[in-house]
Design a protein around this motif. Structure first.
Motif, PDB file in Angstrom:
ATOM      1  N   LYS A  83       0.529  -1.342   0.016  1.00 57.69           N
ATOM      2  CA  LYS A  83      -0.097   0.012   0.063  1.00 57.69           C
ATOM      3  C   LYS A  83       0.884   1.213  -0.059  1.00 57.69           C
ATOM      4  O   LYS A  83       0.293   2.430  -0.410  1.00 57.69           O
ATOM      5  CB  LYS A  83      -1.095  -0.172   1.287  1.00 57.69           C
ATOM      6  N   ASP A  84       2.192   1.215   0.492  1.00 59.92           N
ATOM      7  CA  ASP A  84       2.727   2.445   0.541  1.00 59.92           C
ATOM      8  C   ASP A  84       3.656   2.786  -0.258  1.00 59.92           C
ATOM      9  O   ASP A  84       4.612   3.636  -0.601  1.00 59.92           O
ATOM     10  CB  ASP A  84       3.513   2.599   1.942  1.00 59.92           C
ATOM     11  N   LEU A  85       3.787   1.706  -1.651  1.00 59.50           N
ATOM     12  CA  LEU A  85       4.493   2.057  -2.886  1.00 59.50           C
ATOM     13  C   LEU A  85       4.166   3.197  -3.575  1.00 59.50           C
ATOM     14  O   LEU A  85       3.061   3.472  -3.752  1.00 59.50           O
ATOM     15  CB  LEU A  85       4.512   0.840  -3.605  1.00 59.50           C
ATOM     16  N   CYS A  86       5.037   3.946  -4.134  1.00 56.05           N
ATOM     17  CA  CYS A  86       4.787   4.834  -5.109  1.00 56.05           C
ATOM     18  C   CYS A  86       4.417   4.468  -6.500  1.00 56.05           C
ATOM     19  O   CYS A  86       5.053   3.746  -7.229  1.00 56.05           O
ATOM     20  CB  CYS A  86       6.229   5.894  -5.193  1.00 56.05           C
ATOM     21  N   VAL A  87       3.232   4.843  -7.013  1.00 60.98           N
ATOM     22  CA  VAL A  87       2.573   4.399  -8.071  1.00 60.98           C
ATOM     23  C   VAL A  87       2.592   5.728  -9.216  1.00 60.98           C
ATOM     24  O   VAL A  87       1.914   6.797  -8.772  1.00 60.98           O
ATOM     25  CB  VAL A  87       1.167   3.736  -8.057  1.00 60.98           C
ATOM     26  N   ALA A  88       3.301   5.609 -10.291  1.00 61.10           N
ATOM     27  CA  ALA A  88       2.965   6.814 -11.138  1.00 61.10           C
ATOM     28  C   ALA A  88       2.103   6.295 -12.311  1.00 61.10           C
ATOM     29  O   ALA A  88       2.282   5.301 -12.870  1.00 61.10           O
ATOM     30  CB  ALA A  88       4.196   7.247 -11.915  1.00 61.10           C
ATOM     31  N   GLU A  96     -10.608  12.965 -18.153  1.00 55.54           N
ATOM     32  CA  GLU A  96     -10.777  13.333 -16.918  1.00 55.54           C
ATOM     33  C   GLU A  96     -10.997  12.451 -15.763  1.00 55.54           C
ATOM     34  O   GLU A  96     -10.808  12.404 -14.722  1.00 55.54           O
ATOM     35  CB  GLU A  96     -11.761  14.486 -16.851  1.00 55.54           C
ATOM     36  N   LYS A  97     -11.939  11.424 -16.567  1.00 49.43           N
ATOM     37  CA  LYS A  97     -12.553  10.455 -15.646  1.00 49.43           C
ATOM     38  C   LYS A  97     -11.286   9.310 -15.185  1.00 49.43           C
ATOM     39  O   LYS A  97     -11.267   9.163 -14.060  1.00 49.43           O
ATOM     40  CB  LYS A  97     -13.215   9.635 -16.111  1.00 49.43           C
ATOM     41  N   ASP A  98     -10.309   9.259 -15.986  1.00 51.29           N
ATOM     42  CA  ASP A  98      -9.165   8.293 -15.802  1.00 51.29           C
ATOM     43  C   ASP A  98      -8.542   9.317 -14.676  1.00 51.29           C
ATOM     44  O   ASP A  98      -7.954   8.431 -13.794  1.00 51.29           O
ATOM     45  CB  ASP A  98      -8.338   8.028 -16.999  1.00 51.29           C
ATOM     46  N   ILE A  99      -7.989  10.402 -15.085  1.00 51.79           N
ATOM     47  CA  ILE A  99      -7.285  11.174 -13.923  1.00 51.79           C
ATOM     48  C   ILE A  99      -8.059  11.309 -12.658  1.00 51.79           C
ATOM     49  O   ILE A  99      -7.433  10.829 -11.646  1.00 51.79           O
ATOM     50  CB  ILE A  99      -6.953  12.443 -14.466  1.00 51.79           C
ATOM     51  N   GLU A 100      -9.059  11.361 -12.583  1.00 49.32           N
ATOM     52  CA  GLU A 100     -10.111  11.584 -11.320  1.00 49.32           C
ATOM     53  C   GLU A 100     -10.085  10.059 -10.477  1.00 49.32           C
ATOM     54  O   GLU A 100      -9.658  10.067  -9.456  1.00 49.32           O
ATOM     55  CB  GLU A 100     -11.508  12.020 -11.528  1.00 49.32           C
ATOM     56  N   ASP A 101     -10.395   9.032 -11.376  1.00 49.86           N
ATOM     57  CA  ASP A 101     -10.346   7.650 -10.648  1.00 49.86           C
ATOM     58  C   ASP A 101      -9.001   7.236 -10.100  1.00 49.86           C
ATOM     59  O   ASP A 101      -8.840   6.829  -9.075  1.00 49.86           O
ATOM     60  CB  ASP A 101     -10.670   6.579 -11.864  1.00 49.86           C
ATOM     61  N   THR A 102      -7.877   7.539 -10.783  1.00 46.85           N
ATOM     62  CA  THR A 102      -6.561   7.135 -10.409  1.00 46.85           C
ATOM     63  C   THR A 102      -5.922   7.769  -9.088  1.00 46.85           C
ATOM     64  O   THR A 102      -5.647   7.447  -8.327  1.00 46.85           O
ATOM     65  CB  THR A 102      -5.451   6.905 -11.350  1.00 46.85           C
ATOM     66  N   PHE A 103      -6.488   9.162  -8.955  1.00 55.40           N
ATOM     67  CA  PHE A 103      -6.275  10.142  -7.911  1.00 55.40           C
ATOM     68  C   PHE A 103      -7.044   9.753  -6.703  1.00 55.40           C
ATOM     69  O   PHE A 103      -6.518   9.265  -5.673  1.00 55.40           O
ATOM     70  CB  PHE A 103      -6.676  11.532  -8.534  1.00 55.40           C
ATOM     71  N   LEU A 104      -8.360   9.101  -6.942  1.00 55.94           N
ATOM     72  CA  LEU A 104      -9.103   8.832  -5.782  1.00 55.94           C
ATOM     73  C   LEU A 104      -8.803   7.329  -5.206  1.00 55.94           C
ATOM     74  O   LEU A 104      -8.768   7.128  -4.206  1.00 55.94           O
ATOM     75  CB  LEU A 104     -10.674   8.673  -6.096  1.00 55.94           C
ATOM     76  N   ASN A 105      -8.264   6.748  -6.082  1.00 56.46           N
ATOM     77  CA  ASN A 105      -7.668   5.377  -5.882  1.00 56.46           C
ATOM     78  C   ASN A 105      -6.190   5.306  -5.380  1.00 56.46           C
ATOM     79  O   ASN A 105      -5.575   3.904  -5.050  1.00 56.46           O
ATOM     80  CB  ASN A 105      -7.963   4.381  -6.832  1.00 56.46           C
ATOM     81  N   GLY A 106      -5.601   6.401  -5.268  1.00 57.25           N
ATOM     82  CA  GLY A 106      -4.251   6.691  -4.461  1.00 57.25           C
ATOM     83  C   GLY A 106      -3.039   6.527  -5.346  1.00 57.25           C
ATOM     84  O   GLY A 106      -2.098   6.559  -4.618  1.00 57.25           O
ATOM     85  N   ALA A 107      -3.192   6.860  -6.683  1.00 55.75           N
ATOM     86  CA  ALA A 107      -2.045   7.157  -7.386  1.00 55.75           C
ATOM     87  C   ALA A 107      -1.273   8.244  -6.915  1.00 55.75           C
ATOM     88  O   ALA A 107      -2.027   9.357  -6.480  1.00 55.75           O
ATOM     89  CB  ALA A 107      -2.252   6.968  -8.785  1.00 55.75           C
ATOM     90  N   ASN A 108      -0.085   8.434  -6.997  1.00 52.67           N
ATOM     91  CA  ASN A 108       0.909   9.462  -6.415  1.00 52.67           C
ATOM     92  C   ASN A 108       1.154  10.473  -7.460  1.00 52.67           C
ATOM     93  O   ASN A 108       1.247  11.792  -7.155  1.00 52.67           O
ATOM     94  CB  ASN A 108       2.231   8.928  -6.209  1.00 52.67           C
ATOM     95  N   ILE A 109       1.016  10.137  -8.842  1.00 51.63           N
ATOM     96  CA  ILE A 109       1.070  11.057  -9.888  1.00 51.63           C
ATOM     97  C   ILE A 109       0.397  10.414 -11.226  1.00 51.63           C
ATOM     98  O   ILE A 109       0.494   9.197 -11.166  1.00 51.63           O
ATOM     99  CB  ILE A 109       2.579  11.525  -9.884  1.00 51.63           C
ATOM    100  N   TYR A 110      -0.022  11.348 -11.974  1.00 54.65           N
ATOM    101  CA  TYR A 110      -0.278  10.854 -13.431  1.00 54.65           C
ATOM    102  C   TYR A 110       0.479  11.597 -14.424  1.00 54.65           C
ATOM    103  O   TYR A 110       0.560  12.642 -14.459  1.00 54.65           O
ATOM    104  CB  TYR A 110      -1.824  11.309 -13.538  1.00 54.65           C
ATOM    105  N   VAL A 111       1.050  10.700 -15.393  1.00 51.68           N
ATOM    106  CA  VAL A 111       1.952  11.190 -16.345  1.00 51.68           C
ATOM    107  C   VAL A 111       1.312  10.826 -17.652  1.00 51.68           C
ATOM    108  O   VAL A 111       1.283   9.549 -17.988  1.00 51.68           O
ATOM    109  CB  VAL A 111       3.672  10.549 -16.233  1.00 51.68           C
TER     110      VAL A 111
END
Length: 148
Positions: A83-88, A96-111
């Motif tokens: 759970k503490d791994l950094c995920v990009a 926007e939906k993909d960005i929002e979904d991954t943000f809400l599910n705990g990704a650290n950054i979206y590239v």
């Protein structure tokens, strides 16, 4: 930081994208070990091996067969050992939906995947140089979508 070995994983079903990412990593002046995975299930099988050396950072494509990036992200965040791994998130999608979904599910950054090699190299280098302590403790939407 350059003395430390940075253990990086990339899960991406596109062979060309994996090759270009690997070449970009080789050109960056940092000690790295890159592990490549063809799809999300391969990555998850690896991460849950006994005595595995976990990556410092995972680059995760969203659209993959067998297990996609969103499924992997949820599994990682729900696993006490991962759970503490950094995920990009590393994707061609700028939805926007993909960005929002991954943000809400705990990704650290979206590239967003760059469309040329020199931009890819620059993006990967900048992401590797980020202060990940900041990116894991102060998650906010403004710093989530990575732009250069």
């Amino acid at each position: 930081m350059s003395d430390m070995l940075l253990n990086i994983a990339l899960a991406d079903d596109d062979e060309d994208d994996r090759m270009l990412f690997s070449e970009a990593i080789e050109e960056i002046d940092m000690r790295t070990k890159l592990s490549l995975f063809n799809h999300g299930q391969e990555l998850m099988d690896y991460l849950t091996l006994p005595n595995v050396v976990l990556p410092n950072l995972i680059f995760l494509d969203l659209n993959m067969p067998i297990k996609n990036g969103k499924q992997c992200l949820k599994e990682i965040r729900n696993n006490p050992n991962l759970k503490d791994l950094c995920v990009a998130i590393y994707s061609t999608s700028s939805s926007e939906k993909d960005i929002e979904d991954t943000f809400l599910n705990g990704a650290n950054i979206y590239v967003n995947k760059p469309n040329n090699f020199s931009k890819l190299r620059e993006v990967v280098e900048k992401v590797l140089q980020l202060n990940w302590q900041y990116h894991t403790s102060n998650l906010n939407k403004d710093t989530f979508l990575f732009r250069i």
